[in-house]
Design a protein around this motif. Structure first.
Motif, mmCIF file in Angstrom:
data_model
loop_
_atom_site.group_PDB
_atom_site.id
_atom_site.type_symbol
_atom_site.label_atom_id
_atom_site.label_comp_id
_atom_site.label_asym_id
_atom_site.label_seq_id
_atom_site.Cartn_x
_atom_site.Cartn_y
_atom_site.Cartn_z
ATOM 1 N N PRO A 288 48.097 46.022 44.370
ATOM 2 C CA PRO A 288 46.691 45.587 44.345
ATOM 3 C C PRO A 288 45.754 46.697 44.825
ATOM 4 O O PRO A 288 45.521 46.854 46.024
ATOM 5 N N GLU B 89 34.886 41.432 48.653
ATOM 6 C CA GLU B 89 35.571 40.676 47.609
ATOM 7 C C GLU B 89 34.564 40.020 46.675
ATOM 8 O O GLU B 89 34.692 40.066 45.444
ATOM 9 N N GLU C 81 33.905 40.533 42.651
ATOM 10 C CA GLU C 81 33.855 39.395 41.717
ATOM 11 C C GLU C 81 32.572 39.436 40.891
ATOM 12 O O GLU C 81 32.585 39.190 39.674
ATOM 13 N N THR D 191 32.659 42.185 38.284
ATOM 14 C CA THR D 191 33.531 41.804 37.173
ATOM 15 C C THR D 191 32.830 40.832 36.227
ATOM 16 O O THR D 191 32.891 40.993 34.995
ATOM 17 N N LYS D 192 32.167 39.839 36.790
ATOM 18 C CA LYS D 192 31.468 38.858 35.961
ATOM 19 C C LYS D 192 30.358 39.514 35.149
ATOM 20 O O LYS D 192 30.194 39.230 33.951
ATOM 21 N N GLU E 232 39.564 48.289 39.515
ATOM 22 C CA GLU E 232 39.696 46.898 39.945
ATOM 23 C C GLU E 232 38.994 45.957 38.971
ATOM 24 O O GLU E 232 39.539 44.900 38.598
ATOM 25 N N ASN F 155 41.104 45.762 35.872
ATOM 26 C CA ASN F 155 42.312 44.964 36.110
ATOM 27 C C ASN F 155 42.002 43.478 36.002
ATOM 28 O O ASN F 155 42.763 42.701 35.407
ATOM 29 N N ARG F 156 40.884 43.066 36.575
ATOM 30 C CA ARG F 156 40.531 41.642 36.574
ATOM 31 C C ARG F 156 40.177 41.147 35.171
ATOM 32 O O ARG F 156 40.324 39.964 34.869
#
Length: 282
Positions: free
Chosen positions: A28, A50, A54, A57-58, A123, A126-127
């Protein structure tokens, strides 16, 4: 990654140890880098970091749109959101700043070393199930974005600029001299663990350059927590601890090195140093 609250020191080290036992394929990357950051920043609340990842990513996913994005779609979404909307990047001053290799501080300031920026991008990819890998290019961490047989090599430190072979050749000559030529190994893919170790090694090298041997020993200990089978790190830990006259720690590290990397080129010198150190314990 699911981190909440302020991680305690013992919890941090236990989590890093657990990460160290993770297979390369499941390593990770952002979690490892953030827990390494927390190890240096007591009481750091990892929850906001975190949530930031998130959110990145969104927003990248929203920018790319529905359906299966092409390579061009992925590239544009990553650069437009992470570089231009959020302002992630770097400048020459970061190379003298240890915080530029601390992922929490990089997220705070949006400024970091190329490898730290790479971890943020990797990261997010990856998500999203996208393929972005680090490349072990001399003197500058680069990434490669792959999709449906197409690929782009990017310099995230320069706003995600795409690098073509002439660009790579020019960069290499700047870093390694006019006679240097591109070699396949310069574009070899790194595992996620290797990427985080490269991040930490930037800290270690700067600490050594400043003569902060005790801090460098601490950094090596953290690196070995996430890479317990890295023989070269055990050797370096043995040498640094010997210079600090931490004989027991140096002996343990050199014994681990010889066990992890039997027959290596530097094994003989390590064995001699180990004998000298053992004599001090008698």
């Amino acid at each position: 990654m699911a981190v909440s609250g302020s991680a305690l020191a013992d919890d941090i080290l236990q989590t890093l140890s657990d990460i160290g036992r993770t297979a390369d394929a499941d390593f990770p990357i952002a979690k490892a880098a953030l827990y390494l950051a927390a190890a240096r920043l007591p009481g750091l609340n990892l929850g906001p970091y975190e949530r930031h990842l998130e959110r990145l990513t969104k927003e990248v996913a929203d920018y790319a749109g529905p359906g299966t994005p092409t390579l061009a779609d992925q590239y544009e979404a990553l650069v437009q959101v992470i570089d231009r909307r959020y302002g992630y990047g770097g400048n020459e001053s970061v190379f003298d700043d240890l915080d530029a290799a601390n992922l929490a501080r990089v997220i705070d300031t949006r400024r970091g070393l190329p490898v730290a920026l790479g971890i943020v991008y990797m990261e997010v990819c990856n998500r999203l199930g996208w393929s972005l890998v680090g490349l072990d290019f001399p003197g500058r961490f680069l990434v490669r974005l792959d999709c449906s047989g197409e690929r782009k090599i990017l310099d995230l430190f320069e706003g995600g600029r795409e690098l073509l072979p002439p660009d790579l050749r020019g960069m290499l000559k700047t870093m390694a001299g006019a006679d240097a030529e591109l070699q396949p190994q310069y574009l070899s893919e790194m595992t996620a663990r290797q990427v985080v170790l490269r991040l930490e090694d930037n800290i270690r090298v700067r600490q050594m350059q400043r003569g902060d041997l005790a801090d460098a020993a601490d950094t090596l200990a953290l690196m070995l927590t996430i890479a317990p089978d890295a023989g070269h790190l055990w050797r370096e830990a043995g040498i640094v601890n010997a210079r600090l006259d931490r004989v027991v720690s140096a002996v343990e590290a050199l014994e681990a090195y010889l066990k992890c990397a039997p027959g290596e080129e530097n094994g003989y010198e390590a064995s001699l140093l180990l004998q000298e150190l053992r004599a001090k314990l008698n």
